[in-house]
Design a protein around this motif. Structure first.
Motif, PDB file in Angstrom:
ATOM      1  N   GLN A  42      17.507  94.405 -11.211  1.00  0.00           N
ATOM      2  CA  GLN A  42      16.081  94.684 -11.056  1.00  0.00           C
ATOM      3  C   GLN A  42      15.583  94.307  -9.667  1.00  0.00           C
ATOM      4  O   GLN A  42      14.650  94.929  -9.150  1.00  0.00           O
ATOM      5  CB  GLN A  42      15.286  93.910 -12.112  1.00  0.00           C
ATOM      6  CG  GLN A  42      15.447  94.446 -13.520  1.00  0.00           C
ATOM      7  CD  GLN A  42      14.799  93.548 -14.553  1.00  0.00           C
ATOM      8  OE1 GLN A  42      14.551  92.364 -14.316  1.00  0.00           O
ATOM      9  NE2 GLN A  42      14.523  94.098 -15.730  1.00  0.00           N
ATOM     10  N   SER A  52      17.811 102.886 -15.166  1.00  0.00           N
ATOM     11  CA  SER A  52      17.237 101.549 -15.235  1.00  0.00           C
ATOM     12  C   SER A  52      18.299 100.490 -14.997  1.00  0.00           C
ATOM     13  O   SER A  52      19.510 100.753 -15.056  1.00  0.00           O
ATOM     14  CB  SER A  52      16.603 101.317 -16.607  1.00  0.00           C
ATOM     15  OG  SER A  52      17.616 101.260 -17.617  1.00  0.00           O
ATOM     16  N   ALA A  53      17.840  99.272 -14.750  1.00  0.00           N
ATOM     17  CA  ALA A  53      18.768  98.147 -14.600  1.00  0.00           C
ATOM     18  C   ALA A  53      19.570  97.953 -15.879  1.00  0.00           C
ATOM     19  O   ALA A  53      20.758  97.616 -15.837  1.00  0.00           O
ATOM     20  CB  ALA A  53      17.978  96.883 -14.267  1.00  0.00           C
ATOM     21  N   HIS A 131       8.790  88.865  -5.780  1.00  0.00           N
ATOM     22  CA  HIS A 131       9.228  90.247  -5.569  1.00  0.00           C
ATOM     23  C   HIS A 131       8.782  90.754  -4.204  1.00  0.00           C
ATOM     24  O   HIS A 131       9.561  91.397  -3.490  1.00  0.00           O
ATOM     25  CB  HIS A 131       8.653  91.156  -6.668  1.00  0.00           C
ATOM     26  CG  HIS A 131       9.454  91.158  -7.934  1.00  0.00           C
ATOM     27  ND1 HIS A 131      10.687  91.757  -8.028  1.00  0.00           N
ATOM     28  CD2 HIS A 131       9.187  90.630  -9.154  1.00  0.00           C
ATOM     29  CE1 HIS A 131      11.155  91.607  -9.255  1.00  0.00           C
ATOM     30  NE2 HIS A 131      10.266  90.922  -9.951  1.00  0.00           N
TER      31      HIS A 131
END
Length: 208
Positions: A42, A52-53, A131
Motif C-alpha cells: 500500500q 489492489s495491494a 503517507h
C-alpha cells in the motif's frame, strides 16, 4: 543462499513443516508476514487502479506456496523472500498497466458504498501525514523506509525484498531520514503536523 548471504543446510522447523504442507506452519508464516506485506504494498508507488495491494499479496503467497521448496532459510528470512516475490508481481502489473494505458472509471454502485466501512486513515490520526511525508521521497528511499521503519524488516531481509545491496539500503535510508527531518521541521514550523496521540501500531517512522 539466504537473505543474509549464509547458506543453511537445514531450514528452521516452521519452514520445514511448510514445505511438507503443514497448515499450521503456513498459518504461522501468514500471521507473521501477511499484514505487513499488504501494508508495504500500500505504501509503494501505485501500480494500477484495477490491482489492489491485497491482489498482489495474494499472488505473492500463491507463488511462495508453489516455490517454497526452492527457499532455504528461517521464518524471518522467508519474509524478505516473500516481499521480493511481491515486488516482481508489482513490476509485472505495472508493465501490463502501461501497455493497457488504463484509467479508473466511476461506478455509481461503488460510489454508493464508498463510506460504508471506514478505512485505517479514519482511525490513525498521523497516518495521513506519514503517507504524505513518504510520498515526497524517491521510490527507492520510500521502499527502504517502509521496509525498515514501518514494516520492521532487518537490513538483510530488505536487501532480498528490494533486490539491493546492504550499502545501497543504508545509503537510501540515510538520505530518506535526512529528507524526512527536513519535512518534519517545515511541518512543525507551520503547525501542519497533527498533534501526537498514542503511537500507531500500524505506521511509525523513526528518526534518530
Amino acid at each position: 543462499m539466504t537473505s543474509s548471504g549464509r547458506r543453511h543446510d537445514r531450514d528452521d522447523p516452521v519452514v520445514s513443516a511448510a514445505k511438507q504442507g503443514d497448515p499450521d506452519a503456513w498459518r504461522e508464516l501468514y500471521r507473521a508476514h501477511a499484514g505487513r506485506l499488504v501494508l508495504w504494498l500500500q505504501h509503494r508507488s501505485p501500480v494500477d487502479a484495477s490491482v489492489s495491494a491485497e491482489d498482489l499479496s495474494h499472488e505473492a503467497w500463491v507463488t511462495a506456496a508453489d516455490k517454497i521448496h526452492d527457499f532455504r532459510g528461517t521464518g524471518e528470512e522467508f519474509g524478505g523472500w516473500l516481499f521480493g516475490i511481491a515486488r516482481h508481481h508489482a513490476a509485472n502489473a505495472r508493465r501490463r498497466s502501461g501497455r493497457r494505458a488504463t484509467s479508473p472509471l466511476a461506478h455509481a454502485d461503488l460510489e454508493s458504498h464508498a463510506d460504508a466501512v471506514a478505512g485505517p486513515d479514519a482511525t490513525v490520526p498521523e497516518q495521513d501525514w506519514v503517507h504524505r511525508a513518504l510520498a515526497q521521497l524517491s521510490a527507492r528511499e520510500r521502499d527502504v523506509m517502509v521496509c525498515l521503519e514501518v514494516i520492521g524488516l532487518d537490513v538483510a531481509a530488505t536487501c532480498v525484498a528490494l533486490g539491493m545491496s546492504a550499502v545501497s539500503v543504508r545509503v537510501a535510508r540515510h538520505r530518506a531520514l535526512k529528507r524526512l527531518r527536513g519535512i518534519l521541521g517545515v511541518a512543525e514550523a507551520g503547525a501542519e503536523r497533527p498533534a501526537r496521540t498514542a503511537p500507531s501500531a500500524d505506521v511509525h517512522v523513526r528518526t534518530p
